[in-house]
Every structure is written in structure tokens, then in C-alpha cells.
Scaffold this motif. Structure first.
Motif, short mmCIF file in Angstrom:
data_model
loop_
_atom_site.label_atom_id
_atom_site.label_comp_id
_atom_site.label_asym_id
_atom_site.label_seq_id
_atom_site.Cartn_x
_atom_site.Cartn_y
_atom_site.Cartn_z
N MET A 108 0.83 -1.21 0.00
CA MET A 108 0.00 0.00 0.00
C MET A 108 0.86 1.25 0.00
N GLY A 109 1.97 1.17 0.78
CA GLY A 109 2.87 2.31 0.84
C GLY A 109 3.54 2.58 -0.48
N LEU A 110 3.90 1.48 -1.20
CA LEU A 110 4.54 1.63 -2.51
C LEU A 110 3.58 2.24 -3.51
N VAL A 111 2.33 1.75 -3.50
CA VAL A 111 1.30 2.29 -4.40
C VAL A 111 1.09 3.78 -4.14
N SER A 112 1.00 4.13 -2.86
CA SER A 112 0.82 5.54 -2.48
C SER A 112 1.97 6.40 -2.96
N SER A 113 3.20 5.87 -2.85
CA SER A 113 4.38 6.62 -3.29
C SER A 113 4.38 6.83 -4.80
N ILE A 114 3.95 5.78 -5.53
CA ILE A 114 3.88 5.88 -7.00
C ILE A 114 2.86 6.93 -7.41
N ILE A 115 1.71 6.93 -6.73
CA ILE A 115 0.66 7.92 -7.05
C ILE A 115 1.16 9.32 -6.78
N GLU A 116 1.82 9.52 -5.64
CA GLU A 116 2.33 10.84 -5.29
C GLU A 116 3.41 11.29 -6.26
N PHE A 117 4.26 10.35 -6.69
CA PHE A 117 5.29 10.67 -7.70
C PHE A 117 4.63 11.11 -9.00
N HIS A 118 3.55 10.42 -9.38
CA HIS A 118 2.82 10.77 -10.60
C HIS A 118 2.25 12.17 -10.50
N TRP A 119 1.71 12.53 -9.35
CA TRP A 119 1.19 13.88 -9.15
C TRP A 119 2.28 14.92 -9.36
N VAL A 120 3.41 14.72 -8.68
CA VAL A 120 4.51 15.68 -8.76
C VAL A 120 5.05 15.77 -10.19
N ALA A 121 5.18 14.60 -10.85
CA ALA A 121 5.68 14.58 -12.22
C ALA A 121 4.74 15.34 -13.15
N SER A 122 3.43 15.20 -12.94
CA SER A 122 2.45 15.89 -13.76
C SER A 122 2.55 17.41 -13.58
N VAL A 123 2.73 17.84 -12.33
CA VAL A 123 2.86 19.26 -12.05
C VAL A 123 4.09 19.84 -12.74
N PHE A 124 5.23 19.15 -12.59
CA PHE A 124 6.45 19.64 -13.21
C PHE A 124 6.37 19.57 -14.74
#
Length: 251
Positions: free
Chosen positions: A1-17
Motif C-alpha cells: 500500500m505504501g509503494l502504491v501511495s508513493s507511486i501515485i504521489e510521484f505521478h502527481w509531482v511529475a504531472s505538475v512539473f
């Protein structure tokens, strides 16, 4: 669950940048192409070139989010009422998250330019509009809620290219051209659909689904504020420009 959450958060940040990088690239390309194709561009003051280029990536963002929003809202089954049991308020997808992230990157870039060049690129009404938009989109992205309404607001950006083209034609001295007249007609009908009829449905749909999101009142309030400000901001500014005229001294 923690890994999935980290991937989602990375996707958010990558989209913003990604949104911020796209803005930078289009800003530079707008200046480069304008310098090659429009002789009057070289006569602009530095701040005049900044605003000209700024409206270039504003148009780019508007086209991207309007097309993506139209696809998500009407073509895909993400927000089809009958496609799943889950309430429409709580639906989201990788693509919708990406579009929201790109929009956050755009609003951050544009807000940064507005503040850095304040008040040349816009006054406090722009700062307020962008601030409300950022809060709404960020909260919707993080919570995964209300993306249906945020995407409707983002689709209303479809009128922005016409507003920007009107500005470019006026600054270029082409206010009497046929293109200016045709753009004005397109702006009127686009505004009627995307800023009036759409928001009648927007508020109607929000009211009938309000009880499904009562536990998330802050997001609902911010979405209402964002919808209202987005619907009126560009058009109010456009009316003021019609009344007062553009500040040609900047160019």
C-alpha cells in the motif's frame, strides 16, 4: 500500500512539473516563432514580449485541458452515471489526475509570472482567480474527489484561445480584419456554451449530488468559488478592456 501511495504521489509531482516545463517550452517557442513570422514583435518592449509569450502558453494549456476534459466527461465512461456503483463525486483516473497536475503546473507558472511582473500582467483579480483555482485543483487531486466538477471548470477554458487571439490581433493592429470579427463571433458562442449553459448544468448537478459529499464541505465550497471565479474572471477583464482599451504603451 505504501509503494502504491508513493507511486501515485510521484505521478502527481511529475504531472505538475510537466505542466511547468510545457509552459516554459511553449513560452520560448512563442517568442521564437513570433520573432520569425511577425515583424511587429521586435518593436515590443520587454514586458510587451513577456505578455505576448505568456498568452501563448495560456492558449496551449487551454486547448490541452479543454480537449482532455471533453474526452473524460463525454467520451470515456469514467463519469457515466450507470457505468459503476461508485458516486460520480469520488471517481478519478490516471488521466484525470494527470490533467489536474498539468493544470496545477500551469497555474503555478502563470501566477509566478504575474507576481514577478506585477501588475503588468494582471492585477489582484488574476491573483485571486489563480489562487482559488490552485486550491480547488490541488484539493481535488489529493482527495480524489470532485474531479467531475473540476474538469467541467477546466473545459470552460476553451474560450481562452479566442480571448487571447482577440488580444493578439488587437495588439498587432488587426482589429478591423475579418479574422478579428470571426473570432469575436466564435468567442460569443463559445462563451455562451462554456461559460453560461455549462455552468447552469454545473450548479444543478452539484446541488442534486450535494448530499453525497456533505462530509467534504471545504472542497465543495472551494469548487463553487473556483467555478464562479473562472466563469466570470476572463469575461469581466475582457469587458474592462473593451471599455478602457489596451495599454499600447506597454508595446
Amino acid at each position: 500500500m505504501g509503494l502504491v501511495s508513493s507511486i501515485i504521489e510521484f505521478h502527481w509531482v511529475a504531472s505538475v512539473f510537466s505542466g511547468m516545463i510545457f509552459c516554459k517550452i511553449v513560452y520560448k517557442l512563442t517568442g521564437l516563432i513570433s520573432n520569425l513570422c511577425f515583424k511587429g514583435y521586435t518593436k515590443f518592449s520587454s514586458i510587451g514580449k513577456v505578455e505576448w509569450n505568456n498568452r501563448g502558453f495560456s492558449t496551449f494549456h487551454a486547448i490541452i485541458v479543454a480537449v482532455a476534459s471533453l474526452y473524460l466527461l463525454l467520451v470515456s465512461d469514467l463519469f457515466d452515471e450507470d457505468s459503476r456503483d461508485e458516486s460520480i463525486i469520488y471517481r478519478a483516473s490516471t488521466l484525470s489526475d494527470t490533467i489536474l497536475g498539468i493544470s496545477i503546473g500551469y497555474f503555478l507558472s502563470d501566477l509566478g509570472m504575474i507576481i514577478w511582473n506585477f501588475p503588468a500582467l494582471g492585477g489582484m483579480e488574476y491573483v485571486l482567480h489563480h489562487g482559488l483555482s490552485l486550491f480547488s485543483i490541488i484539493l481535488s487531486l489529493i482527495s480524489g474527489q470532485g474531479q467531475f466538477y473540476i474538469l467541467m471548470v477546466l473545459f470552460s477554458e476553451s474560450t481562452t484561445p479566442f480571448v487571447n487571439l482577440r488580444w493578439h490581433l488587437d495588439v498587432a493592429g488587426l482589429k478591423s480584419s475579418n479574422l478579428y470579427m470571426l473570432n469575436g463571433i466564435a468567442l460569443f458562442f463559445g462563451w455562451l456554451v462554456a461559460r453560461i449553459l455549462l455552468f447552469i448544468f454545473f450548479f444543478y448537478h452539484m446541488i442534486i449530488h450535494f448530499d453525497e459529499g456533505e462530509e467534504n464541505i471545504p472542497i465543495g465550497v472551494l469548487q463553487l468559488a473556483d467555478g464562479a471565479s473562472s466563469a466570470g474572471s476572463d469575461e469581466c477583464i475582457l469587458v474592462l478592456e473593451n471599455c478602457k482599451g489596451f495599454d499600447k504603451n506597454s508595446f
